[in-house]
Design a protein around this motif. Structure first.
Motif, PDB file in Angstrom:
ATOM      1  N   VAL A 199      93.555  93.140  59.612  1.00 49.94           N
ATOM      2  CA  VAL A 199      93.944  93.769  60.870  1.00 49.94           C
ATOM      3  C   VAL A 199      95.456  93.640  61.019  1.00 49.94           C
ATOM      4  CG1 VAL A 199      93.684  93.739  63.378  1.00 49.94           C
ATOM      5  CG2 VAL A 199      91.726  93.192  61.942  1.00 49.94           C
ATOM      6  N   SER A 200      96.086  94.677  61.575  1.00 45.40           N
ATOM      7  CA  SER A 200      97.523  94.664  61.814  1.00 45.40           C
ATOM      8  C   SER A 200      97.801  95.257  63.194  1.00 45.40           C
ATOM      9  CB  SER A 200      98.237  95.467  60.725  1.00 45.40           C
ATOM     10  OG  SER A 200      99.623  95.460  60.944  1.00 45.40           O
ATOM     11  N   ARG A 201      98.708  94.628  63.947  1.00 41.42           N
ATOM     12  CA  ARG A 201      99.098  95.086  65.282  1.00 41.42           C
ATOM     13  C   ARG A 201     100.613  94.938  65.428  1.00 41.42           C
ATOM     14  NH1 ARG A 201      95.329  97.907  67.291  1.00 41.42           N
ATOM     15  NH2 ARG A 201      95.628  97.299  69.434  1.00 41.42           N
ATOM     16  N   SER A 202     101.215  95.719  66.325  1.00 36.36           N
ATOM     17  CA  SER A 202     102.665  95.657  66.543  1.00 36.36           C
ATOM     18  C   SER A 202     102.982  95.708  68.020  1.00 36.36           C
ATOM     19  CB  SER A 202     103.361  96.834  65.849  1.00 36.36           C
ATOM     20  OG  SER A 202     103.220  96.762  64.476  1.00 36.36           O
ATOM     21  N   ILE A 203     104.197  95.211  68.362  1.00 38.48           N
ATOM     22  CA  ILE A 203     104.675  95.260  69.741  1.00 38.48           C
ATOM     23  C   ILE A 203     106.204  95.307  69.713  1.00 38.48           C
ATOM     24  CG2 ILE A 203     104.865  92.762  70.095  1.00 38.48           C
ATOM     25  CD1 ILE A 203     103.635  93.238  72.918  1.00 38.48           C
ATOM     26  N   LEU A 204     106.796  95.959  70.707  1.00 33.82           N
ATOM     27  CA  LEU A 204     108.247  96.007  70.859  1.00 33.82           C
ATOM     28  C   LEU A 204     108.672  94.898  71.807  1.00 33.82           C
ATOM     29  CD1 LEU A 204     111.045  97.342  70.506  1.00 33.82           C
ATOM     30  CD2 LEU A 204     110.462  98.803  72.454  1.00 33.82           C
ATOM     31  N   VAL A 205     109.638  94.094  71.386  1.00 36.18           N
ATOM     32  CA  VAL A 205     110.176  93.002  72.193  1.00 36.18           C
ATOM     33  C   VAL A 205     111.597  93.384  72.593  1.00 36.18           C
ATOM     34  CG1 VAL A 205     110.791  90.563  72.201  1.00 36.18           C
ATOM     35  CG2 VAL A 205     108.784  91.329  70.937  1.00 36.18           C
ATOM     36  N   SER A 206     111.906  93.258  73.866  1.00 37.89           N
ATOM     37  CA  SER A 206     113.239  93.603  74.368  1.00 37.89           C
ATOM     38  C   SER A 206     114.190  92.422  74.197  1.00 37.89           C
ATOM     39  CB  SER A 206     113.163  94.020  75.832  1.00 37.89           C
ATOM     40  OG  SER A 206     112.360  95.167  75.967  1.00 37.89           O
ATOM     41  N   ALA A 207     114.392  92.058  72.946  1.00 39.09           N
ATOM     42  CA  ALA A 207     115.312  90.975  72.596  1.00 39.09           C
ATOM     43  C   ALA A 207     115.759  91.201  71.158  1.00 39.09           C
ATOM     44  CB  ALA A 207     114.618  89.624  72.729  1.00 39.09           C
ATOM     45  N   PRO A 208     116.969  90.742  70.810  1.00 37.27           N
ATOM     46  CA  PRO A 208     117.426  90.922  69.435  1.00 37.27           C
ATOM     47  C   PRO A 208     116.599  90.076  68.453  1.00 37.27           C
ATOM     48  CG  PRO A 208     119.015  89.637  70.682  1.00 37.27           C
ATOM     49  CD  PRO A 208     117.972  90.095  71.649  1.00 37.27           C
ATOM     50  N   ARG A 209     116.635  90.482  67.201  1.00 41.70           N
ATOM     51  CA  ARG A 209     115.818  89.834  66.177  1.00 41.70           C
ATOM     52  C   ARG A 209     116.098  88.336  66.090  1.00 41.70           C
ATOM     53  NH1 ARG A 209     115.577  92.158  60.196  1.00 41.70           N
ATOM     54  NH2 ARG A 209     117.748  91.528  60.237  1.00 41.70           N
ATOM     55  N   ASP A 210     117.352  87.915  66.283  1.00 39.69           N
ATOM     56  CA  ASP A 210     117.665  86.492  66.165  1.00 39.69           C
ATOM     57  C   ASP A 210     116.934  85.662  67.218  1.00 39.69           C
ATOM     58  OD1 ASP A 210     119.088  84.393  64.743  1.00 39.69           O
ATOM     59  OD2 ASP A 210     120.195  84.146  66.627  1.00 39.69           O
ATOM     60  N   SER A 211     116.837  86.161  68.435  1.00 41.65           N
ATOM     61  CA  SER A 211     116.108  85.435  69.488  1.00 41.65           C
ATOM     62  C   SER A 211     114.617  85.368  69.169  1.00 41.65           C
ATOM     63  CB  SER A 211     116.311  86.107  70.847  1.00 41.65           C
ATOM     64  OG  SER A 211     117.652  86.017  71.249  1.00 41.65           O
ATOM     65  N   VAL A 212     114.076  86.465  68.675  1.00 42.60           N
ATOM     66  CA  VAL A 212     112.655  86.494  68.303  1.00 42.60           C
ATOM     67  C   VAL A 212     112.421  85.540  67.138  1.00 42.60           C
ATOM     68  CG1 VAL A 212     110.735  87.934  67.557  1.00 42.60           C
ATOM     69  CG2 VAL A 212     112.436  88.856  69.143  1.00 42.60           C
ATOM     70  N   ARG A 213     113.327  85.536  66.172  1.00 44.09           N
ATOM     71  CA  ARG A 213     113.223  84.624  65.028  1.00 44.09           C
ATOM     72  C   ARG A 213     113.223  83.179  65.502  1.00 44.09           C
ATOM     73  NH1 ARG A 213     116.312  81.217  62.975  1.00 44.09           N
ATOM     74  NH2 ARG A 213     118.136  81.956  64.087  1.00 44.09           N
ATOM     75  N   GLN A 214     114.155  82.828  66.400  1.00 44.49           N
ATOM     76  CA  GLN A 214     114.233  81.466  66.915  1.00 44.49           C
ATOM     77  C   GLN A 214     112.920  81.057  67.572  1.00 44.49           C
ATOM     78  OE1 GLN A 214     118.325  81.825  68.940  1.00 44.49           O
ATOM     79  NE2 GLN A 214     117.918  79.632  68.807  1.00 44.49           N
ATOM     80  N   TYR A 215     112.347  81.968  68.349  1.00 44.85           N
ATOM     81  CA  TYR A 215     111.098  81.656  69.048  1.00 44.85           C
ATOM     82  C   TYR A 215     109.950  81.449  68.049  1.00 44.85           C
ATOM     83  CZ  TYR A 215     107.225  81.777  72.268  1.00 44.85           C
ATOM     84  OH  TYR A 215     106.092  81.433  72.968  1.00 44.85           O
ATOM     85  N   LEU A 216     109.803  82.371  67.114  1.00 46.29           N
ATOM     86  CA  LEU A 216     108.693  82.286  66.156  1.00 46.29           C
ATOM     87  C   LEU A 216     108.823  81.099  65.210  1.00 46.29           C
ATOM     88  CD1 LEU A 216     107.949  85.935  65.013  1.00 46.29           C
ATOM     89  CD2 LEU A 216     106.419  84.379  66.215  1.00 46.29           C
ATOM     90  N   GLN A 217     110.047  80.807  64.779  1.00 51.36           N
ATOM     91  CA  GLN A 217     110.209  79.747  63.800  1.00 51.36           C
ATOM     92  C   GLN A 217     110.269  78.355  64.412  1.00 51.36           C
ATOM     93  OE1 GLN A 217     113.282  80.815  60.968  1.00 51.36           O
ATOM     94  NE2 GLN A 217     112.063  82.517  60.197  1.00 51.36           N
ATOM     95  N   ASP A 218     110.189  78.268  65.738  1.00 53.68           N
ATOM     96  CA  ASP A 218     109.960  76.975  66.395  1.00 53.68           C
ATOM     97  C   ASP A 218     108.438  76.818  66.455  1.00 53.68           C
ATOM     98  OD1 ASP A 218     109.627  74.759  67.984  1.00 53.68           O
ATOM     99  OD2 ASP A 218     111.022  75.425  69.537  1.00 53.68           O
ATOM    100  N   LEU A 219     107.894  76.121  65.483  1.00 58.86           N
ATOM    101  CA  LEU A 219     106.441  76.060  65.312  1.00 58.86           C
ATOM    102  C   LEU A 219     105.713  75.416  66.487  1.00 58.86           C
ATOM    103  CD1 LEU A 219     106.407  75.164  61.513  1.00 58.86           C
ATOM    104  CD2 LEU A 219     106.011  77.396  62.574  1.00 58.86           C
ATOM    105  N   ARG A 220     106.426  74.677  67.323  1.00 57.96           N
ATOM    106  CA  ARG A 220     105.788  74.089  68.516  1.00 57.96           C
ATOM    107  C   ARG A 220     105.318  75.176  69.483  1.00 57.96           C
ATOM    108  NH1 ARG A 220     110.641  70.729  67.915  1.00 57.96           N
ATOM    109  NH2 ARG A 220     111.516  72.437  69.090  1.00 57.96           N
ATOM    110  N   ASN A 221     105.924  76.366  69.407  1.00 63.87           N
ATOM    111  CA  ASN A 221     105.541  77.459  70.305  1.00 63.87           C
ATOM    112  C   ASN A 221     104.148  78.002  70.015  1.00 63.87           C
ATOM    113  OD1 ASN A 221     107.840  77.484  71.934  1.00 63.87           O
ATOM    114  ND2 ASN A 221     108.968  78.686  70.430  1.00 63.87           N
TER     115      ASN A 221
END
Length: 154
Positions: free
Chosen positions: A4-26
């Protein structure tokens, strides 16, 4: 195998999204059926995460190997838990107005459960949509906080 594959648009630059995703505590905030997260190892390129949660009312424990990808996303593989064949990832793509996150998951499906695969796919899609929405909210919040810090430091 169920994919299964799904997508969404986030109103933030890739670096902010990267920071959020790569903080595994999230994972505690966006992981379905996850109630507690403990990061066992975290490096620049990978990590190991122990999770506790509830699935269908029953407690479960699991472990995920996380591999950070070049596009800023993360690839997760369940090492221990109720679905040992589960793997998936989040891929990031910068677009005008923000970042598109594509979430894909694949899971081994035992032969005797093949007739239930369409139902399982629908449940998985719904779960992934909720997960993506939680990531969107978290990444946008992080981006706003980073902007506020930048303004205050001037």
């Amino acid at each position: 195998m169920v994919n299964v594959s799904r997508s969404i648009l986030v109103s933030a630059p890739r670096d902010s999204v990267r920071q959020y995703l790569q903080d595994l505590r999230n994972m505690e905030h966006y992981g379905p059926k996850v109630q507690a997260v403990q990061v066992e190892q975290e490096g620049a390129e990978s990590g190991l995460v122990e999770v506790d949660g509830r699935f269908m009312g029953l407690p479960w424990k699991g472990a995920f190997k996380a591999q950070f990808t070049r596009d800023g996303g993360v690839r997760l593989e369940m090492l221990r838990g109720p679905l040992p064949g589960l793997c998936g990832g989040f891929h990031l793509r910068a677009v005008a107005g923000g970042t598109v996150i594509t979430h894909d998951q694949s899971c081994d499906c035992p032969l005797f459960l093949k007739p239930l695969a369409p139902l399982f796919k629908r449940l998985l899609r719904d779960s992934m949509d909720r997960q993506l929405y939680a990531i969107k909210e978290g990444a946008e919040y992080l981006h706003r906080q980073l902007q506020i810090r930048q303004i205050e430091s001037v």
